[in-house]
Structure formats: structure tokens, C-alpha cells
Design an enzyme around this catalytic site. Sequence first.
Site, mmCIF file in Angstrom:
data_model
loop_
_atom_site.group_PDB
_atom_site.id
_atom_site.type_symbol
_atom_site.label_atom_id
_atom_site.label_comp_id
_atom_site.label_asym_id
_atom_site.label_seq_id
_atom_site.Cartn_x
_atom_site.Cartn_y
_atom_site.Cartn_z
ATOM 1 N N SER A 96 84.862 43.941 -21.490
ATOM 2 C CA SER A 96 85.806 44.711 -21.850
ATOM 3 C C SER A 96 86.666 44.933 -20.231
ATOM 4 O O SER A 96 87.028 43.976 -19.765
ATOM 5 C CB SER A 96 85.531 45.827 -22.534
ATOM 6 O OG SER A 96 86.679 46.677 -22.879
ATOM 7 N N ASP A 219 89.091 42.077 -33.358
ATOM 8 C CA ASP A 219 88.734 43.040 -32.233
ATOM 9 C C ASP A 219 90.142 44.016 -32.111
ATOM 10 O O ASP A 219 91.154 43.680 -31.620
ATOM 11 C CB ASP A 219 88.772 42.335 -30.911
ATOM 12 C CG ASP A 219 88.217 42.915 -29.937
ATOM 13 O OD1 ASP A 219 88.281 44.454 -30.101
ATOM 14 O OD2 ASP A 219 87.708 42.434 -28.718
ATOM 15 N N HIS A 247 84.299 44.606 -30.910
ATOM 16 C CA HIS A 247 84.483 44.444 -29.458
ATOM 17 C C HIS A 247 83.015 44.474 -28.546
ATOM 18 O O HIS A 247 83.170 44.567 -27.590
ATOM 19 C CB HIS A 247 85.247 45.839 -29.074
ATOM 20 C CG HIS A 247 85.960 45.745 -27.404
ATOM 21 N ND1 HIS A 247 86.682 44.737 -27.253
ATOM 22 C CD2 HIS A 247 85.573 46.581 -26.481
ATOM 23 C CE1 HIS A 247 86.893 44.837 -25.865
ATOM 24 N NE2 HIS A 247 86.338 45.967 -25.547
#
Length: 268
Positions: A96, A219, A247
Site C-alpha cells: 500500500s 480493491d 487490499h
Amino acid sequence: MTVDVLVRNNVKVLGTGSRTIVFAHGFGCDQDMWRYIVPAFSENYQIVLFDYVGSGQSQINYYDAHRYSDLRGYATDVLEIMEALELRDAIFVGHSVSSMIGMLASIQAPQYFKSIVMLGPSPRYVNDLPNYYGGFDRRDIDELLEMMQLNFIGWASYLAPIVMQNAERKELTEELEKSFCSRDPHIARQFAEVTFLSDCRQELEQASVPTLILQCSDDSIAPVEVGDYLHAHLKNSRLQQMTAKGHYPHLSQPEETIRLIKNYLTSA
């Protein structure tokens, strides 16, 4: 006072091998999130795990609101860890927001990086229409930050199932919610603001380190358009669509995550 970087960031070094993989966790998480991934690499690689200041078992007294008001503050921490361990040509795996933190660090000091693996990355979460779709309107982000301020526990229980997106596996959502709740609310809110309002699009053209973009399906944080944008603007990049939903593929689909990283490392 000299800072012991390895203590500050709760750095753990394990595994054997001449090459090093640095695993960097995302927002609201810590190094424990990599526990399903690490064993697959520890026989052939030296593994470096750490927690950002304010996360996990890091030394929270080193949190500096000014330093961490920008992703570059976190990128500096990454470089300090690599310098303290005397790493060169490491493989950086960032989940991320750590994808962009790693990229910013690699622009500043490319000698530390051989390649970067970005897991669910986004250079910009807020839409900049008509030319850029990040997945969120600015209003969405403002409401999320306000919720964090007013009801931190409520925010965690609201967000965890949305971003995990594996409804049939409640234990994953519960783990993520617990991870969110274990953070200092003020630090978590600032990290969220810095993350969700960041814009690294200008820096993409400065990045030179070969990069694998792992794009999760369905996502809610980093939609497909974001992966396509990154691939188009990041030279030396490879885009790989995953079957993993949500995610957090390193938690929900570790086997696929491991396989795709290994494929990339053996072919790169």
C-alpha cells in the site's frame, strides 16, 4: 543523542542468503502482517522487517509530527534502516502506502535498491478528474478523517471489512480491525491524512529502479485504473493482475503473493 534506528523501528533481521528483502507494512499495520510471506523467502534471502514509528513495537517517543507530516519522513526512516544495516541492492517489498515510501527512498538513494515490489500501490488516492481516477472523492477522505477523530473504534470497525473484502473469512477482518485499534489515535489519524492526501504522481518519472506492480482485483483502496496509471508512468515497471480480492493479499492469498514475487525475482 544518537538514535538507535534499529531499536526505534523495531528492526528484525532473519533468514540466510546474500540477497536481502526488506518488507514494509502499510497504514494501520505492522511487520507481523508479513508472517505468511516471510517463511517462503527466509531460506534464500536475508529478511529485514520493521515497524514505522507509531506502529507495532516501534519506539513511539520518537514520533515527530513535523517529520511525519509527509511521506518523505517515512522514506528517510527506510534509508536510515538500510544505512544502519549496510544494505546495497536490496529488494524492497512495500504494501500500500509503503510502495510510494519505497519509491521516494529509491529516488533519493538508488544504490540501496535492486528492485521494488509494490503490493496494492497508489500514487494518488483522491480523484483528479477528468484525467486521473484514484478511487476517492476528496469529500470521502475528509469524512473518513473526521470519523477517525470523533470515533476511532467506530472508524476501525467500519473500514476493516471494506478494505479486507473477504467477507467469508471474518478472522482476517477481525485481525485488521484489531491492528487499527491498537494504534495511537492521533498518530494513526495523521498517518491516514498523510497517506490519503499524498500525491506522488510527479515523482514517478524520477524513479529508475525496476518495479513489479501487483494489482489486486476488487480493491477498494487501489482500483484497477490506478495500477494501469502507475504502469504507464513508471519506467522499468511490470504490471501483474492478481486473483486475490481486497487490499491485503499477503493475508488473504499468501500463496499467490509469494508465487508472483518469486516469479518476478527469478526473471528480473
